[in-house]
Each structure stands twice: as C-alpha cells, then as structure tokens.
Scaffold this motif. Structure first.
Motif, PDB file in Angstrom:
ATOM      1  N   UNK A   1      31.590 -23.221  37.095  1.00 18.01           N
ATOM      2  CA  UNK A   1      32.133 -22.445  35.984  1.00 18.01           C
ATOM      3  C   UNK A   1      33.574 -22.851  35.711  1.00 18.01           C
ATOM      4  N   UNK A   2      34.327 -23.103  36.795  1.00 20.43           N
ATOM      5  CA  UNK A   2      35.720 -23.529  36.648  1.00 20.43           C
ATOM      6  C   UNK A   2      35.812 -24.904  36.012  1.00 20.43           C
ATOM      7  N   UNK A   3      34.934 -25.812  36.449  1.00 22.17           N
ATOM      8  CA  UNK A   3      34.933 -27.180  35.910  1.00 22.17           C
ATOM      9  C   UNK A   3      33.501 -27.690  35.891  1.00 22.17           C
ATOM     10  N   UNK A   4      32.921 -27.709  34.735  1.00 22.24           N
ATOM     11  CA  UNK A   4      31.515 -28.097  34.622  1.00 22.24           C
ATOM     12  C   UNK A   4      31.368 -29.618  34.676  1.00 22.24           C
TER      13      UNK A   4
ATOM     14  N   UNK B   1      16.915 -22.972  38.341  1.00 23.33           N
ATOM     15  CA  UNK B   1      17.356 -23.186  36.976  1.00 23.33           C
ATOM     16  C   UNK B   1      18.812 -22.852  36.731  1.00 23.33           C
ATOM     17  N   UNK B   2      19.553 -22.556  37.784  1.00 24.18           N
ATOM     18  CA  UNK B   2      20.953 -22.179  37.634  1.00 24.18           C
ATOM     19  C   UNK B   2      21.869 -23.391  37.520  1.00 24.18           C
ATOM     20  N   UNK B   3      21.385 -24.548  37.942  1.00 24.95           N
ATOM     21  CA  UNK B   3      22.138 -25.796  37.817  1.00 24.95           C
ATOM     22  C   UNK B   3      21.215 -26.833  37.209  1.00 24.95           C
ATOM     23  N   UNK B   4      21.743 -27.559  36.244  1.00 24.27           N
ATOM     24  CA  UNK B   4      20.999 -28.688  35.687  1.00 24.27           C
ATOM     25  C   UNK B   4      21.822 -29.949  35.916  1.00 24.27           C
ATOM     26  N   UNK B   5      21.143 -31.090  36.007  1.00 20.67           N
ATOM     27  CA  UNK B   5      21.847 -32.340  36.282  1.00 20.67           C
ATOM     28  C   UNK B   5      21.612 -33.351  35.168  1.00 20.67           C
ATOM     29  N   UNK B   6      22.614 -34.219  35.017  1.00 17.88           N
ATOM     30  CA  UNK B   6      22.514 -35.306  34.042  1.00 17.88           C
ATOM     31  C   UNK B   6      23.075 -36.555  34.667  1.00 17.88           C
ATOM     32  N   UNK B   7      22.444 -37.671  34.377  1.00 18.74           N
ATOM     33  CA  UNK B   7      22.921 -38.960  34.873  1.00 18.74           C
ATOM     34  C   UNK B   7      23.994 -39.518  33.942  1.00 18.74           C
ATOM     35  N   UNK B   8      25.053 -40.015  34.550  1.00 23.52           N
ATOM     36  CA  UNK B   8      26.068 -40.752  33.808  1.00 23.52           C
ATOM     37  C   UNK B   8      26.375 -42.008  34.605  1.00 23.52           C
TER      38      UNK B   8
ATOM     39  N   UNK C   1      25.846 -44.379  37.361  1.00 22.00           N
ATOM     40  CA  UNK C   1      25.246 -44.246  38.695  1.00 22.00           C
ATOM     41  C   UNK C   1      25.461 -42.856  39.277  1.00 22.00           C
ATOM     42  N   UNK C   2      26.215 -42.010  38.549  1.00 22.70           N
ATOM     43  CA  UNK C   2      26.518 -40.670  39.057  1.00 22.70           C
ATOM     44  C   UNK C   2      25.540 -39.650  38.495  1.00 22.70           C
ATOM     45  N   UNK C   3      25.292 -38.602  39.280  1.00 21.82           N
ATOM     46  CA  UNK C   3      24.543 -37.445  38.805  1.00 21.82           C
ATOM     47  C   UNK C   3      25.515 -36.279  38.716  1.00 21.82           C
ATOM     48  N   UNK C   4      25.660 -35.757  37.512  1.00 25.48           N
ATOM     49  CA  UNK C   4      26.608 -34.676  37.283  1.00 25.48           C
ATOM     50  C   UNK C   4      25.880 -33.335  37.239  1.00 25.48           C
ATOM     51  N   UNK C   5      26.536 -32.312  37.753  1.00 26.10           N
ATOM     52  CA  UNK C   5      25.939 -30.988  37.876  1.00 26.10           C
ATOM     53  C   UNK C   5      26.592 -30.030  36.878  1.00 26.10           C
ATOM     54  N   UNK C   6      25.733 -29.279  36.171  1.00 25.00           N
ATOM     55  CA  UNK C   6      26.214 -28.358  35.141  1.00 25.00           C
ATOM     56  C   UNK C   6      25.664 -26.957  35.405  1.00 25.00           C
TER      57      UNK C   6
END
Length: 250
Positions: A21-24, A53-60, A62-67
């Motif tokens: 929440x502080x830094x998505x 379902x509280x966290x979703x991830x996206x690839x950027x 080679x990194x996987x980012x958490x939202x």
C-alpha cells in the motif's frame, strides 16, 4: 472469502499488504529487504496472498512485481461491515462534512451609480470610512499586495489581508483576517469577493464572504447589511447613514 480471512489472519502478511500500500509494484528482492525473514519465508507469505487474490503479480523484464489488490478486502467490507456500520458511518461522515465545510454568506444590493464610482467608493480609504464604521484602508490595490484596516478609535489594526484578484471596476477578491478582538482573531482567515455588474442606470453589487468556519462568530459577517446600506446611501444621496455604533470590521 475463507482464503481472504486466512491470509489476513497473519500479522506478517498484513505487514506485506501495508508495504505494498505504501509503495505498489515491488519486486521480491525489495520486499525481502524490508522484513527480517528469509527469502523463502517472504515467498511463502506472498503465495498465500496471491491465492487469496490480495496480491497480483506482473512481469517486467526478468522481474516479477507485486501489486496490492484491494477488491477482496472491499468485498469483505461490503458483506460484513457496511450493512452494520453504514448508518453510523454515514451519520458521522455527514457530521464531519458539516463541521468542516466552509460557510458562505452572500449579500446583494442595487445602487444607482456607475461601476467606476462604485469601485472608487470600495477602494478609496476616505470614502470607505464614511460607510464602514469609520474604518480606513491602506493598500496599493495590486495582486499580492497587503491591506490593513485601521480606525482612530482603535489602538491597533482592525484587520489585514491580501489582494487575491483585482479587475477594476468589476471584481475584487481579498483574503481577510479580523483583528479587533480575541474572539474573531481565533477564526483565522476568510475571503471577501466584491462583484459589480451594471444594470441599466444602476449597479448590482454582490459581496460574497466565504471560507468561513461553519458556526463562525457572526461579528465577521454580521456588519455587511449595515455597511452596504451605508454605501448605497452615500453614493445615491451623499449623506452618511447613521447605523448602530458597535465597531466592526468587514
């Protein structure tokens, strides 16, 4: 819903959500650096949050980012909280808004005069003292300039403010801070807008005193009817209107 409750039951997982929440959009490495846990421990908690379902991830790359995904929490709120709390929260929200919403007072008068002459009566210190309880104004009438109101009957300044907008002879906006008593000093700064509109052989003058605290001391705005009546009388007849004598600022 059960998975959401299980995920939220652990304080570390709640802290992970707080961090997102502080830094998505943080990577696993960034999250590991913020917790006194092993990489595997953080991954395990994140997996449970993803399953809920509280966290979703996206690839950027080679990194996987958490939202953070707030939708499941909102669904919990709608099912378990809102139907019980809504009447109370609505009432409290309405009370908060009513207490914090600035108050506005609007005064209108028609004066048989020209816009130029009315503008002069508003900005000329000597003329203004004739209808404004003897109060005089010192100001150079440019945007950003300070104005001060004084009276021979007072030991110090009665008010001060700043010119916010000026468009002669149509519109004048000024901030206002009353100083004539401790009660009005505590009210802080409000705003006064003068608007002049020619109507036939007369002018419509609208004075809006706003950004007042709800329930503000009526000394701040209670003098306007007398001041504007005095302004109309002086411009139309050249006579000074005798008004109740309490010294007020406007």
């Amino acid at each position: 819903m059960d998975a959401v409750f299980r995920a939220l039951a652990d304080p570390t997982r709640r802290s992970l959500l707080d961090e997102l929440f502080r830094e998505d959009g943080q990577s696993l490495n960034a999250l590991v650096a913020r917790f006194e846990l092993t990489r595997f421990g953080v991954m395990k908690h994140l997996k449970l949050l993803e399953e809920a379902g509280l966290v979703v991830t996206k690839r950027r790359g080679r990194e996987k980012l958490h939202y953070l995904n707030p939708v499941p929490i909102r669904l919990v709120h709608d099912r378990w909280v809102s139907k019980y709390a809504e009447p109370w929260t609505a009432a409290l929200s309405e009370l908060k808004q009513r207490l914090e919403t600035p108050m506005e007072k609007v005064f209108e008068i028609y004066i048989r005069t020209t816009p130029e002459r009315l503008w002069q009566a508003i900005t000329d210190s000597e003329i203004r003292s004739k209808y404004n309880f003897g109060v005089q104004i010192a100001c150079d009438w440019t945007v950003g300039s300070r104005f001060e109101q004084t009276s021979p009957k007072a030991d110090g300044p009665l008010g001060e403010g700043e010119i916010l907008e000026i468009d002669p002879p149509r519109r004048l906006v000024q901030s206002m801070r009353a100083l004539w008593s401790d009660d009005v000093k505590s009210e802080g700064t409000s705003r006064v807008t003068w608007e002049i509109e020619p109507v036939g052989d007369s002018c419509r003058l609208v004075v809006t005193h706003d950004q007042l605290r709800e329930g503000a001391n009526d000394e701040l705005y209670g003098g306007w009817p007398m001041i504007l009546s005095g302004l109309k009388t002086w411009l139309e007849t050249g006579e000074v209107l005798t008004t109740p004598g309490s010294l007020m600022y406007a």
